[in-house]
Scaffold this motif. Sequence first.
Motif, PDB file in Angstrom:
ATOM      1  N   GLU A   1       0.839  -1.200   0.000  1.00 55.25           N
ATOM      2  CA  GLU A   1       0.000   0.000   0.000  1.00 55.25           C
ATOM      3  C   GLU A   1       0.877   1.254   0.000  1.00 55.25           C
ATOM      4  OE1 GLU A   1      -2.817  -0.153   3.210  1.00 55.25           O
ATOM      5  OE2 GLU A   1      -3.542  -2.118   2.571  1.00 55.25           O
ATOM      6  N   TYR A   2       1.942   1.229   0.783  1.00 57.33           N
ATOM      7  CA  TYR A   2       2.885   2.353   0.828  1.00 57.33           C
ATOM      8  C   TYR A   2       3.525   2.569  -0.548  1.00 57.33           C
ATOM      9  CZ  TYR A   2       7.196   4.886   1.924  1.00 57.33           C
ATOM     10  OH  TYR A   2       8.229   5.770   1.926  1.00 57.33           O
ATOM     11  N   ILE A   3       3.963   1.484  -1.180  1.00 59.09           N
ATOM     12  CA  ILE A   3       4.556   1.577  -2.517  1.00 59.09           C
ATOM     13  C   ILE A   3       3.536   2.135  -3.501  1.00 59.09           C
ATOM     14  CG2 ILE A   3       5.428   0.210  -4.462  1.00 59.09           C
ATOM     15  CD1 ILE A   3       6.755  -1.623  -2.318  1.00 59.09           C
ATOM     16  N   ASP A   4       2.279   1.656  -3.433  1.00 55.94           N
ATOM     17  CA  ASP A   4       1.236   2.153  -4.328  1.00 55.94           C
ATOM     18  C   ASP A   4       1.044   3.657  -4.182  1.00 55.94           C
ATOM     19  OD1 ASP A   4       0.735  -0.270  -5.470  1.00 55.94           O
ATOM     20  OD2 ASP A   4      -1.123  -0.640  -4.395  1.00 55.94           O
ATOM     21  N   ARG A   5       1.036   4.150  -2.943  1.00 49.73           N
ATOM     22  CA  ARG A   5       0.876   5.592  -2.726  1.00 49.73           C
ATOM     23  C   ARG A   5       2.040   6.352  -3.361  1.00 49.73           C
ATOM     24  NH1 ARG A   5      -0.678   3.858   2.331  1.00 49.73           N
ATOM     25  NH2 ARG A   5       1.284   4.510   3.272  1.00 49.73           N
ATOM     26  N   LYS A   6       3.251   5.829  -3.221  1.00 52.63           N
ATOM     27  CA  LYS A   6       4.423   6.491  -3.800  1.00 52.63           C
ATOM     28  C   LYS A   6       4.376   6.443  -5.324  1.00 52.63           C
ATOM     29  CE  LYS A   6       6.654   7.817  -0.188  1.00 52.63           C
ATOM     30  NZ  LYS A   6       6.898   9.230   0.057  1.00 52.63           N
ATOM     31  N   LEU A   7       3.961   5.295  -5.869  1.00 52.06           N
ATOM     32  CA  LEU A   7       3.932   5.153  -7.326  1.00 52.06           C
ATOM     33  C   LEU A   7       2.806   5.945  -7.959  1.00 52.06           C
ATOM     34  CD1 LEU A   7       4.683   1.351  -7.837  1.00 52.06           C
ATOM     35  CD2 LEU A   7       6.238   3.270  -8.150  1.00 52.06           C
ATOM     36  N   SER A   8       1.724   6.182  -7.242  1.00 51.83           N
ATOM     37  CA  SER A   8       0.574   6.853  -7.834  1.00 51.83           C
ATOM     38  C   SER A   8       0.899   8.282  -8.256  1.00 51.83           C
ATOM     39  CB  SER A   8      -0.607   6.835  -6.875  1.00 51.83           C
ATOM     40  OG  SER A   8      -0.310   7.601  -5.727  1.00 51.83           O
ATOM     41  N   SER A   9       1.951   8.857  -7.724  1.00 56.19           N
ATOM     42  CA  SER A   9       2.332  10.216  -8.110  1.00 56.19           C
ATOM     43  C   SER A   9       3.193  10.237  -9.374  1.00 56.19           C
ATOM     44  CB  SER A   9       3.079  10.898  -6.960  1.00 56.19           C
ATOM     45  OG  SER A   9       4.282  10.204  -6.690  1.00 56.19           O
ATOM     46  N   ASN A  10       3.550   9.079  -9.912  1.00 52.51           N
ATOM     47  CA  ASN A  10       4.354   8.997 -11.127  1.00 52.51           C
ATOM     48  C   ASN A  10       3.457   8.861 -12.353  1.00 52.51           C
ATOM     49  OD1 ASN A  10       7.274   8.785 -10.205  1.00 52.51           O
ATOM     50  ND2 ASN A  10       6.248   7.297  -8.897  1.00 52.51           N
ATOM     51  N   THR A  11       4.026   9.056 -13.522  1.00 55.64           N
ATOM     52  CA  THR A  11       3.294   8.937 -14.770  1.00 55.64           C
ATOM     53  C   THR A  11       3.388   7.510 -15.295  1.00 55.64           C
ATOM     54  OG1 THR A  11       3.911  11.202 -15.273  1.00 55.64           O
ATOM     55  CG2 THR A  11       3.079   9.878 -17.092  1.00 55.64           C
ATOM     56  N   MET A  12       2.261   6.963 -15.723  1.00 59.44           N
ATOM     57  CA  MET A  12       2.227   5.606 -16.245  1.00 59.44           C
ATOM     58  C   MET A  12       2.620   5.604 -17.717  1.00 59.44           C
ATOM     59  SD  MET A  12      -0.875   2.844 -16.005  1.00 59.44           S
ATOM     60  CE  MET A  12      -1.066   3.178 -14.277  1.00 59.44           C
ATOM     61  N   THR A  13       3.379   4.591 -18.132  1.00 61.92           N
ATOM     62  CA  THR A  13       3.784   4.461 -19.531  1.00 61.92           C
ATOM     63  C   THR A  13       2.635   3.868 -20.347  1.00 61.92           C
ATOM     64  OG1 THR A  13       4.694   2.252 -19.185  1.00 61.92           O
ATOM     65  CG2 THR A  13       6.191   4.112 -18.858  1.00 61.92           C
ATOM     66  N   ASP A  14       2.769   3.860 -21.667  1.00 63.68           N
ATOM     67  CA  ASP A  14       1.729   3.337 -22.550  1.00 63.68           C
ATOM     68  C   ASP A  14       1.424   1.868 -22.303  1.00 63.68           C
ATOM     69  OD1 ASP A  14       1.428   5.786 -23.749  1.00 63.68           O
ATOM     70  OD2 ASP A  14       2.805   5.322 -25.399  1.00 63.68           O
ATOM     71  N   ASP A  15       2.415   1.105 -21.853  1.00 64.58           N
ATOM     72  CA  ASP A  15       2.193  -0.323 -21.621  1.00 64.58           C
ATOM     73  C   ASP A  15       1.739  -0.614 -20.190  1.00 64.58           C
ATOM     74  OD1 ASP A  15       4.575   0.208 -20.374  1.00 64.58           O
ATOM     75  OD2 ASP A  15       5.701  -1.398 -21.339  1.00 64.58           O
ATOM     76  N   GLY A  16       1.309   0.408 -19.453  1.00 62.46           N
ATOM     77  CA  GLY A  16       0.735   0.196 -18.128  1.00 62.46           C
ATOM     78  C   GLY A  16       1.746   0.001 -17.025  1.00 62.46           C
ATOM     79  N   LYS A  17       2.994   0.417 -17.242  1.00 60.09           N
ATOM     80  CA  LYS A  17       4.025   0.219 -16.235  1.00 60.09           C
ATOM     81  C   LYS A  17       4.483   1.559 -15.673  1.00 60.09           C
ATOM     82  CE  LYS A  17       5.870  -3.934 -18.380  1.00 60.09           C
ATOM     83  NZ  LYS A  17       7.032  -4.558 -18.993  1.00 60.09           N
TER      84      LYS A  17
END
Length: 162
Positions: free
Chosen positions: A127-143
């Motif tokens: 959950e902590y990682i998800d919160r940190k990652l949610s502020s980043n931009t997702m690439t076209d392939d969903g990563k």
Amino acid sequence: LPIECLFINSSGEGNSRDAMWLHYHEYIEILYPLKGEFEVMINGEYYPLKEHSLIVINAMEPHAVRSVNSGDRTQRCIKFLPQVLFSSEQSVTGLEYTIPYISQHLAHPRLFESDILDQTFIPAEFEYIDRKLSSNTMTDDGKIIASVKVKNTGKYKGKGAS
């Protein structure tokens, strides 16, 4: 990056075993599905990977992953070189838990079901990682690839915990 965190979304039909892409790499890989079910083949053995379970794939182990169900699927993938497990501050007792994952010859638990993980801090860490990652931009392939410092949140829901 010493630790790479991937946020992988996919949708559509599941894959057949014939569509599994066998590969290997020099890093350890941890898969944690949040939505959907998967099948992981490691060294010729098949493991069912259900939502909120976790599987550890050692470095240099031939493996493949396929989605079992149709629809939307979401999983987290953490990759790191085995050297990350070494620390100058690690005790001999701590090595008891890490050496099996960096040795090709020692057996270790590979699949951790959600009922076991719920007794640990691991779901809170994801959950902590998800919160940190949610502020980043997702690439076209969903990563999403980001450097996230994983920390122990101190939340433990096991027996005897307060």
